[in-house]
Design a protein around this motif. Structure first.
Motif, mmCIF file in Angstrom:
data_model
loop_
_atom_site.group_PDB
_atom_site.id
_atom_site.type_symbol
_atom_site.label_atom_id
_atom_site.label_comp_id
_atom_site.label_asym_id
_atom_site.label_seq_id
_atom_site.Cartn_x
_atom_site.Cartn_y
_atom_site.Cartn_z
ATOM 1 N N GLU A 12 0.794 -1.222 0.000
ATOM 2 C CA GLU A 12 0.000 0.000 0.000
ATOM 3 C C GLU A 12 0.829 1.277 0.000
ATOM 4 O OE1 GLU A 12 -3.160 -0.088 -0.390
ATOM 5 O OE2 GLU A 12 -3.507 -2.236 -0.096
ATOM 6 N N THR A 13 1.994 1.257 0.686
ATOM 7 C CA THR A 13 2.728 2.507 0.916
ATOM 8 C C THR A 13 4.209 2.390 0.590
ATOM 9 O OG1 THR A 13 3.104 1.912 3.240
ATOM 10 C CG2 THR A 13 1.130 3.239 2.737
ATOM 11 N N LEU A 14 4.827 3.566 0.463
ATOM 12 C CA LEU A 14 6.269 3.702 0.286
ATOM 13 C C LEU A 14 6.776 4.644 1.372
ATOM 14 C CD1 LEU A 14 6.269 4.309 -3.580
ATOM 15 C CD2 LEU A 14 6.896 2.172 -2.443
ATOM 16 N N ASP A 15 7.589 4.138 2.299
ATOM 17 C CA ASP A 15 8.186 4.967 3.344
ATOM 18 C C ASP A 15 9.584 5.354 2.908
ATOM 19 O OD1 ASP A 15 6.673 5.007 6.264
ATOM 20 O OD2 ASP A 15 6.031 3.360 4.967
ATOM 21 N N ALA A 16 9.876 6.651 2.885
ATOM 22 C CA ALA A 16 11.152 7.145 2.381
ATOM 23 C C ALA A 16 11.908 7.915 3.461
ATOM 24 C CB ALA A 16 10.938 8.042 1.164
ATOM 25 N N HIS A 17 13.248 7.796 3.440
ATOM 26 C CA HIS A 17 14.115 8.490 4.401
ATOM 27 C C HIS A 17 15.302 9.085 3.662
ATOM 28 C CE1 HIS A 17 16.170 9.205 8.275
ATOM 29 N NE2 HIS A 17 17.266 8.935 7.585
ATOM 30 N N ALA A 25 9.111 10.574 4.930
ATOM 31 C CA ALA A 25 7.810 10.843 4.325
ATOM 32 C C ALA A 25 7.205 9.529 3.852
ATOM 33 C CB ALA A 25 7.942 11.810 3.153
ATOM 34 N N GLN A 26 5.897 9.494 3.808
ATOM 35 C CA GLN A 26 5.191 8.291 3.359
ATOM 36 C C GLN A 26 4.293 8.638 2.168
ATOM 37 O OE1 GLN A 26 1.736 6.169 5.430
ATOM 38 N NE2 GLN A 26 3.465 4.859 6.023
ATOM 39 N N PHE A 27 4.294 7.752 1.174
ATOM 40 C CA PHE A 27 3.516 7.964 -0.042
ATOM 41 C C PHE A 27 2.750 6.691 -0.376
ATOM 42 C CE2 PHE A 27 7.421 10.380 -0.108
ATOM 43 C CZ PHE A 27 7.009 11.669 -0.426
ATOM 44 N N GLN A 28 1.654 6.848 -1.086
ATOM 45 C CA GLN A 28 0.900 5.687 -1.543
ATOM 46 C C GLN A 28 1.678 4.983 -2.660
ATOM 47 O OE1 GLN A 28 -1.420 5.541 1.195
ATOM 48 N NE2 GLN A 28 -2.355 4.361 -0.479
#
Length: 310
Positions: A12-17, A25-28
């Motif tokens: 469902e999501t993409l967590d980026a650092h 940040a988190q993106f769909q």
């Protein structure tokens, strides 16, 4: 270009650092979310690191390649071992994203060549083919012990359908492999080696797209066919293979077995190992490694296999 970015991929999501400012940040994980992610990444990025997660990372990989963003796709097991090595025992999406970003910076990972859409499609087809092979094996096992007539009828019908499905996938793989002239040339080179057929050649190129672009030791290591020394102090253990890509080794097993019968060089090497007291499985593993090294060398020099002069 100093930023290293880690992305934890889920369905469902993409967590980026980001490493430069520690931002998260988190993106769909859909087309709209990935466009927002690319804006957040910006253009001053050294590397984006994410784990291979099958179908879930495909859209991300294609979008990164389309935007010319350098990326490295890492093995989840290797990523977890890196996390343990630096003392990160917690496992959450946010922690994993930060760990992947650090992994890219600390290990100085190299950007990978983006896969073509055709290669992505072939990977999906190959995965489906392998699932069908497992179903076929299970159905045959059940049929061997089935005593009820209706069950036998169902299993026989299922086995016939599986054969049709596998043939359909094989045709699709052949058609896709012929669309790219470079890929088709590689298939032809590999298929020229006695013991390797067209479908096996396609499978090797899907499982190991790096082949032909590395030295022989790297190729053997990536496949898990390079002997690893086992010693400590005065103790000297046996060398054994470990790690690497298990599916690639499975794909090489039958070609190696056939090569010991139809390829004079491989037959001679196999017999030498047996006469030296090596177990058959050890000797066959050596042939698998030799076959892979040969394939890598031929692809690197872009030439067909030719019979060695006596």
């Amino acid at each position: 270009m100093t930023k290293s970015i880690g992305i934890d991929v889920s369905k469902e999501t993409l967590d980026a650092h980001r490493t430069d400012d520690g931002a998260h940040a988190q993106f769909q994980n859909d087309s709209k979310g990935r466009r927002a992610l690319l804006r957040w990444i910006g253009d001053k990025v050294s590397l984006v690191v994410f784990e291979a997660t099958g179908a879930y990372h495909r859209g991300l990989e294609l979008d990164l390649a389309g935007a010319s963003v350098p990326f490295a796709k890492v093995n989840p097991k290797q990523a977890r071992r890196f996390a343990q090595a630096i003392g990160k025992l917690a496992k959450t999406d946010r922690v994993d994203a930060a760990m992947l970003a650090k992994m890219g910076a600390v290990l100085d990972l190299s950007p990978q060549t983006p896969a073509t859409p055709e290669l992505h499609d072939m990977r999906e087809l190959l995965t489906a083919r392998r699932a069908l092979i497992k179903d076929q094996t299970a159905a045959r096992t059940r049929l061997a012990t089935a005593s009820v007539g209706s069950v036998q009828t169902i299993l026989k019908r299922r086995l016939k359908q599986i054969v049709k499905d596998i043939d359909q996938i094989d045709d699709a793989l052949r058609n896709l492999s012929g669309r790219d002239m470079t890929f088709a040339r590689k298939v032809a080179i590999l298929a020229s080696i006695p013991g390797i057929g067209q479908l096996t050649a396609i499978t090797l190129l899907i499982d190991m797209p790096e082949i032909g672009g590395m030295d022989n030791k790297q190729a053997a290591s990536l496949a898990g066919l390079a002997p690893v020394s086992q010693s400590s102090g005065k103790w000297q253990g046996k060398e054994r293979i470990q790690g690497g890509r298990a599916q690639l080794r499975k794909a090489l097993y039958m070609p190696a077995l056939v090569a010991t019968r139809v390829n004079p060089d491989m037959t001679r090497k196999y017999n030498q190992l047996i006469e030296a007291g090596k177990e058959k499985k050890v000797a066959l593993t050596a042939i698998m490694r030799k076959l892979l090294v040969m394939a890598n060398a031929l692809l690197r020099s872009n030439r067909m296999w030719t019979k060695a002069r006596p």
